[in-house]
Design an enzyme around this catalytic site. Structure first.
Site, PDB file in Angstrom:
ATOM      1  N   GLY A 112      -5.716  -3.839  -0.655  1.00  0.00           N
ATOM      2  CA  GLY A 112      -6.772  -3.650   0.331  1.00  0.00           C
ATOM      3  C   GLY A 112      -8.082  -3.178  -0.258  1.00  0.00           C
ATOM      4  N   THR A 113      -8.013  -2.293  -1.241  1.00  0.00           N
ATOM      5  CA  THR A 113      -9.245  -1.769  -1.844  1.00  0.00           C
ATOM      6  C   THR A 113     -10.042  -2.873  -2.520  1.00  0.00           C
ATOM      7  OG1 THR A 113      -8.368   0.467  -2.131  1.00  0.00           O
ATOM      8  CG2 THR A 113     -10.170  -0.184  -3.587  1.00  0.00           C
ATOM      9  N   ASN A 169      -7.097   4.180  10.118  1.00  0.00           N
ATOM     10  CA  ASN A 169      -5.888   4.630   9.444  1.00  0.00           C
ATOM     11  C   ASN A 169      -5.510   6.071   9.760  1.00  0.00           C
ATOM     12  OD1 ASN A 169      -8.414   4.726   7.770  1.00  0.00           O
ATOM     13  ND2 ASN A 169      -7.155   6.119   6.549  1.00  0.00           N
ATOM     14  N   GLN A 190      -4.458  -1.843   8.335  1.00  0.00           N
ATOM     15  CA  GLN A 190      -3.512  -1.138   9.210  1.00  0.00           C
ATOM     16  C   GLN A 190      -2.966  -1.999  10.347  1.00  0.00           C
ATOM     17  OE1 GLN A 190      -2.180   1.916   8.909  1.00  0.00           O
ATOM     18  NE2 GLN A 190      -3.282   2.341   7.008  1.00  0.00           N
ATOM     19  N   SER A 204      -3.296  -5.795   3.041  1.00  0.00           N
ATOM     20  CA  SER A 204      -2.558  -5.129   1.962  1.00  0.00           C
ATOM     21  C   SER A 204      -1.064  -5.236   2.222  1.00  0.00           C
ATOM     22  CB  SER A 204      -2.965  -3.660   1.862  1.00  0.00           C
ATOM     23  OG  SER A 204      -2.241  -3.005   0.845  1.00  0.00           O
ATOM     24  N   ALA A 205      -0.306  -5.730   1.238  1.00  0.00           N
ATOM     25  CA  ALA A 205       1.121  -6.007   1.431  1.00  0.00           C
ATOM     26  C   ALA A 205       1.966  -4.759   1.635  1.00  0.00           C
ATOM     27  CB  ALA A 205       1.654  -6.796   0.236  1.00  0.00           C
ATOM     28  N   HIS A 206       1.629  -3.668   0.940  1.00  0.00           N
ATOM     29  CA  HIS A 206       2.523  -2.499   0.997  1.00  0.00           C
ATOM     30  C   HIS A 206       2.445  -1.752   2.322  1.00  0.00           C
ATOM     31  CE1 HIS A 206      -0.072   1.163   0.296  1.00  0.00           C
ATOM     32  NE2 HIS A 206      -0.925   0.231  -0.080  1.00  0.00           N
ATOM     33  N   THR A 266      -4.554 -14.206 -14.174  1.00  0.00           N
ATOM     34  CA  THR A 266      -3.235 -14.740 -13.847  1.00  0.00           C
ATOM     35  C   THR A 266      -2.665 -14.020 -12.632  1.00  0.00           C
ATOM     36  OG1 THR A 266      -2.836 -15.279 -16.164  1.00  0.00           O
ATOM     37  CG2 THR A 266      -0.900 -15.145 -14.737  1.00  0.00           C
ATOM     38  N   CYS A 303      -5.126   8.288   0.491  1.00  0.00           N
ATOM     39  CA  CYS A 303      -5.989   8.040  -0.661  1.00  0.00           C
ATOM     40  C   CYS A 303      -6.913   9.219  -0.955  1.00  0.00           C
ATOM     41  CB  CYS A 303      -6.821   6.783  -0.433  1.00  0.00           C
ATOM     42  SG  CYS A 303      -5.817   5.326  -0.123  1.00  0.00           S
TER      43      CYS A 303
END
Length: 394
Positions: free
Chosen positions: A72-73, A152, A180, A200-202, A238, A326
């Protein structure tokens, strides 16, 4: 009896077993570089494109509008700096809000050092941006508006459709940080009317270190990273193949279960809010009661420090947050709570509880019991009670 209760799902989510299983082959056997034209390369390239299609489908986009990033960042930085650099000859004015994540605010601060002007919109006491304030902030040299989809810290879901319509009227790009919301509530880029959207995946049970930026076709943007021609010449390097595969699997599962989870988490959220307000005095809910993320709860407890509550909860096995993970190590009061005019004494007593896939009612009942004891204990030894009353009168 002590139990482990994780209530910090807004900070990160555990990797789902199905996601891990999908990733495993790409951590060992399927190791080819996606840019290679031989079989090993084609194999990983095909898998990446399948994952890209899943992400695109989840938000109503086309697959060639999805650029994979490190999270996300990076997505926020790419959206804000990329548009700023691409359109700097057209204008140098950007509009955002005072409650954005630091991954939006810090790129804006950086651009200010380069001569860009940033307008930080105020919000109301529930964290909502007023469309009229946006209209008033527009200038002839405005090139980008960046307003988060949902906050968030306090869970406020912003009126993005209404805000983006204003941007369209004046032919200004609109970016939203949807870290979020994607995977948690319905997100459709056309319905929202956005040109750029960060993921963001996590945050939805995928791996850390991978995310995506939706870039509407035709949007002018400069890459942040230069090198190879990966990601349609927009993001060199990559690809994180295993991470991308995991992200694709995670979003697929999240979309399948979304309706059921929204209903379940909303019920748990509202139950927890009711019980806290019933059991504990001088407690204040931060953020709205409606138009709020289904998993988000943020309370300020008068007369006690949030950090003390957090540490005592941790000793009881309950994991929560005092704000954005964060920046929660900072002793400064939350900029979000400051923006919604929470008094500094209450801001220091805030705790964020965020629920998730594995949260049960039993978890919440245990948390309620230990929280009630902790607040009572901390208040009996608190030096802040009299001081807070004095400050409140002054």
């Amino acid at each position: 009896m002590k139990r482990e209760v994780y209530l910090d799902y807004a900070a990160t989510t555990p990797l789902r077993k199905e996601v891990y299983e999908a990733m495993k082959p790409f951590l060992k056997e399927k190791f080819g570089n996606p840019s290679s034209i031989h079989h090993f390369g084609r194999e990983t390239r095909t898998a990446i494109e399948e994952a890209r299609e899943k992400i695109a489908k989840a938000i109503g986009a086309k697959s060639d509008e999805i650029i994979f990033t490190s999270g996300g960042t990076e997505s926020n930085n790419m959206a804000i700096k990329g548009v700023a650099f691409a359109l700097s000859t057209k204008g140098k004015h950007i509009i955002t809000s005072k409650v954005e994540h630091h991954a939006v605010l810090e790129p804006c601060h950086f651009l200010e050092k380069l001569g860009f002007e940033i307008t930080y919109l105020p919000v109301d006491r529930e964290g909502f941006v007023d469309p009229d304030d946006l209209k008033k902030a527009l200038r002839k040299d405005t090139i980008l508006i960046s307003i988060m989809h949902a906050n968030n810290e306090i869970g406020t879901i912003e009126p993005i459709q209404e805000l983006s319509k204003i941007a369209k009227e004046y032919d200004i790009y609109f970016h939203t940080d949807a870290v979020q919301t994607v995977g948690h509530i319905p997100v459709n880029v056309d319905e929202l009317g956005v040109d750029l959207l960060s993921i963001s995946a996590h945050k939805f049970y995928g791996p850390k270190g991978v995310g995506a930026l939706y870039i509407r076709k035709g949007t002018k943007i400069h890459p942040l990273i230069h090198g190879g021609s990966q990601e349609n010449n927009k993001r060199a390097g990559t690809e994180n193949v295993a991470g991308i595969i995991g992200m694709g699997k995670a979003i697929e599962l999240a979309i399948l279960e979304m309706d059921k989870e929204i209903e379940r988490l909303t019920e748990l959220r509202d139950y927890f809010i009711r019980e806290v307000e019933k059991r504990i005095s001088d407690v204040y809910l931060n953020g709205p009661r409606s138009n709020r993320l289904p998993n988000n709860i943020n309370f300020s407890f008068a007369y006690v420090e949030g950090e003390s509550i957090l540490l005592h909860l941790d000793l009881e096995g309950v994991e929560v947050s005092t704000g954005s993970a964060c920046s929660s190590s900072s002793l400064e009061p939350s900029h979000v709570l400051s923006a919604i005019n929470v008094p500094i004494e209450l801001a220091h007593g805030s705790i964020r509880f965020t629920l998730g896939l594995y949260t049960t009612k039993e978890d919440l009942n245990y948390t309620l019991d230990v929280l009630e004891r902790i607040i009572e204990k901390l208040r009996t030894i608190s030096p802040y009670k009299q001081e807070w009353k004095i400050n409140k009168k002054s």
